[in-house]
Design a protein around this motif. Sequence first.
Motif, mmCIF file in Angstrom:
data_model
loop_
_atom_site.group_PDB
_atom_site.id
_atom_site.type_symbol
_atom_site.label_atom_id
_atom_site.label_comp_id
_atom_site.label_asym_id
_atom_site.label_seq_id
_atom_site.Cartn_x
_atom_site.Cartn_y
_atom_site.Cartn_z
ATOM 1 N N LYS A 18 0.823 -1.210 0.000
ATOM 2 C CA LYS A 18 0.000 0.000 0.000
ATOM 3 C C LYS A 18 0.856 1.258 0.000
ATOM 4 N N ILE A 19 1.887 1.314 0.828
ATOM 5 C CA ILE A 19 2.737 2.496 0.891
ATOM 6 C C ILE A 19 3.445 2.736 -0.434
ATOM 7 N N LYS A 20 3.776 1.657 -1.141
ATOM 8 C CA LYS A 20 4.441 1.768 -2.441
ATOM 9 C C LYS A 20 3.604 2.576 -3.430
ATOM 10 N N GLN A 21 2.302 2.613 -3.249
ATOM 11 C CA GLN A 21 1.402 3.328 -4.153
ATOM 12 C C GLN A 21 1.370 4.832 -3.896
ATOM 13 N N SER A 22 2.005 5.296 -2.808
ATOM 14 C CA SER A 22 1.941 6.713 -2.445
ATOM 15 C C SER A 22 2.844 7.551 -3.336
ATOM 16 N N PRO A 23 2.346 8.665 -3.868
ATOM 17 C CA PRO A 23 3.200 9.568 -4.655
ATOM 18 C C PRO A 23 4.236 10.281 -3.790
ATOM 19 N N LEU A 24 4.083 10.228 -2.480
ATOM 20 C CA LEU A 24 5.037 10.873 -1.572
ATOM 21 C C LEU A 24 6.283 10.029 -1.350
ATOM 22 N N LEU A 25 6.219 8.736 -1.689
ATOM 23 C CA LEU A 25 7.311 7.818 -1.391
ATOM 24 C C LEU A 25 8.480 8.006 -2.354
ATOM 25 N N THR A 26 9.691 8.042 -1.787
ATOM 26 C CA THR A 26 10.901 8.066 -2.616
ATOM 27 C C THR A 26 11.721 6.794 -2.447
ATOM 28 N N ASN A 34 10.896 -9.989 3.239
ATOM 29 C CA ASN A 34 10.779 -11.347 2.710
ATOM 30 C C ASN A 34 10.859 -11.288 1.184
ATOM 31 N N PRO A 35 10.798 -12.410 0.485
ATOM 32 C CA PRO A 35 10.898 -12.347 -0.986
ATOM 33 C C PRO A 35 9.837 -11.467 -1.638
ATOM 34 N N GLY A 36 8.658 -11.367 -1.032
ATOM 35 C CA GLY A 36 7.623 -10.508 -1.598
ATOM 36 C C GLY A 36 7.944 -9.030 -1.434
ATOM 37 N N THR A 37 8.448 -8.643 -0.272
ATOM 38 C CA THR A 37 8.775 -7.227 -0.062
ATOM 39 C C THR A 37 9.960 -6.807 -0.905
ATOM 40 N N ALA A 38 10.827 -7.756 -1.256
ATOM 41 C CA ALA A 38 11.984 -7.433 -2.097
ATOM 42 C C ALA A 38 11.557 -6.925 -3.464
ATOM 43 N N GLU A 39 10.334 -7.230 -3.883
ATOM 44 C CA GLU A 39 9.824 -6.755 -5.164
ATOM 45 C C GLU A 39 9.270 -5.331 -5.069
ATOM 46 N N LEU A 40 9.137 -4.826 -3.827
ATOM 47 C CA LEU A 40 8.587 -3.486 -3.608
ATOM 48 C C LEU A 40 9.644 -2.464 -3.243
ATOM 49 N N GLY A 41 10.699 -2.903 -2.585
ATOM 50 C CA GLY A 41 11.745 -2.011 -2.113
ATOM 51 C C GLY A 41 13.009 -2.798 -1.840
ATOM 52 N N GLN A 42 13.806 -2.320 -0.917
ATOM 53 C CA GLN A 42 15.081 -2.955 -0.605
ATOM 54 C C GLN A 42 15.021 -3.640 0.752
ATOM 55 N N ASN A 43 15.251 -4.950 0.771
ATOM 56 C CA ASN A 43 15.388 -5.673 2.026
ATOM 57 C C ASN A 43 16.774 -5.416 2.601
ATOM 58 N N VAL A 44 16.818 -5.128 3.893
ATOM 59 C CA VAL A 44 18.078 -4.807 4.556
ATOM 60 C C VAL A 44 18.247 -5.725 5.757
ATOM 61 N N ALA A 45 19.394 -6.368 5.851
ATOM 62 C CA ALA A 45 19.708 -7.227 6.997
ATOM 63 C C ALA A 45 20.469 -6.401 8.021
ATOM 64 N N LEU A 46 19.865 -6.160 9.176
ATOM 65 C CA LEU A 46 20.494 -5.395 10.244
ATOM 66 C C LEU A 46 20.524 -6.234 11.510
ATOM 67 N N ASP A 47 21.598 -6.123 12.252
ATOM 68 C CA ASP A 47 21.787 -6.938 13.441
ATOM 69 C C ASP A 47 21.386 -6.164 14.686
#
Length: 418
Positions: A18-26, A34-47
């Motif tokens: 849903k957030i991906k659809q916002s014109p405000l998002l950069t 997860n693999p699905g979110t990787a198609e919307l933005g960048q997955n980041v591994a943080l410890d």
Amino acid sequence: MKVLIMGSGGREHALGWKIKQSPLLTDLFFVPGNPGTAELGQNVALDGDDALVDFAREHRLDLVVVGPELPLVNGIADRLAEVGVPCFGPSAAAARLEGSKAFAKEVMDATSIPTAAYQTFTELDPALAYVAEQNLPIVVKADGLAGGKGVTICQTEQEAGEALREALEGGRFGDAGRTVVVEEFLTGTEASVHLICDGERIVPLITAQDHKTLYEDGKGPNTGGMGTFAPSPMVTPELMTRIEEEIAAPVMKHMNDQGQPFRGVLFAGLMLTWNGPKVLEFNVRFGDPETQVLLPLLESDLLPILHQAATGNLRTEPALKWRGGHAVCVVLAADGYPRSPRKGDKITGVGAYEQGVVFQAGTKRDGHGGLVTNGGRVLGLTAWDQSLQSARTRAYQLVDKIDFAGKHYRRDIGGASR
């Protein structure tokens, strides 16, 4: 706006979708995703939280949206506030509404919010004695966070005794089960109400209705949710007004008076009884799988609403716009869920569908790039249409398209059985 979403489940996939659809998002980040979110933005591994706070500061994020409850209970919103990054989610003090069922009951007592009769225990013998004096069935709840598995509906005194022993003596839930809440079993129709809050103002979302048990007709163990539909036909506009005025507003005022203003989403699990709505529990984050049916029906831009709530500037006008019609989400669970879900089974059929979306939860990529199961609730299959029946039909058509070994799902989501 630069946004980071914490979490890896279907709820976080739906929020990102849903957030991906916002014109405000950069920029859109997920930790860990997860693999699905990787198609919307960048997955980041943080410890750990320290690394996340550093990432938020260094990337000058405009908003962090916290999906699961544990980071909130552990104080991630407080940590982000220290470095000036807005967080959609309450402080650790306010997150106790979900982090401790005993605390939530105390708040309900203090504000005269209707809920089930209860007692809290830390020792087995007094709890057993209390159960012996109560009507059956009865509900045993671990006080702390238990991954959606800390509630046992006990049909017999023996079952209640076993649930109490597992929690208080067996350590099934660890520290979360050292205190238990034993409460009256309420009958009626369940409804899930999400209210976005900025500490003072409230904007309600449409209602959803969850199916908690593993099997049809309300049978089997409770799960984190086997499916849901929206909106609930039981919550009329008049009833929603009562919920806002008699439940949400008193909680907001009480937390404010205690110096613990609540910012984020207050998720009230309700039982609609003959005597009116009663609170089963409070959660302090979006429900899963409820989010997966609410957001596909929302026409308004979600991103500014979340930012306004996080910064204490929620606008109650104009009202949110909704698509109309109905949405249904059917959860596909792994073999062995909820006790010991099997992992590593190949998933086929996931793709793009008209008037439907596949939200990934318990998934990962194998060494060859294929999609495999990696958790209990694997996928949420959501479809929408003008009527509830046609939305159900579309959702179950998605079920037929997607497969993996041991696939388990309920066949009555959105039907008469809850």
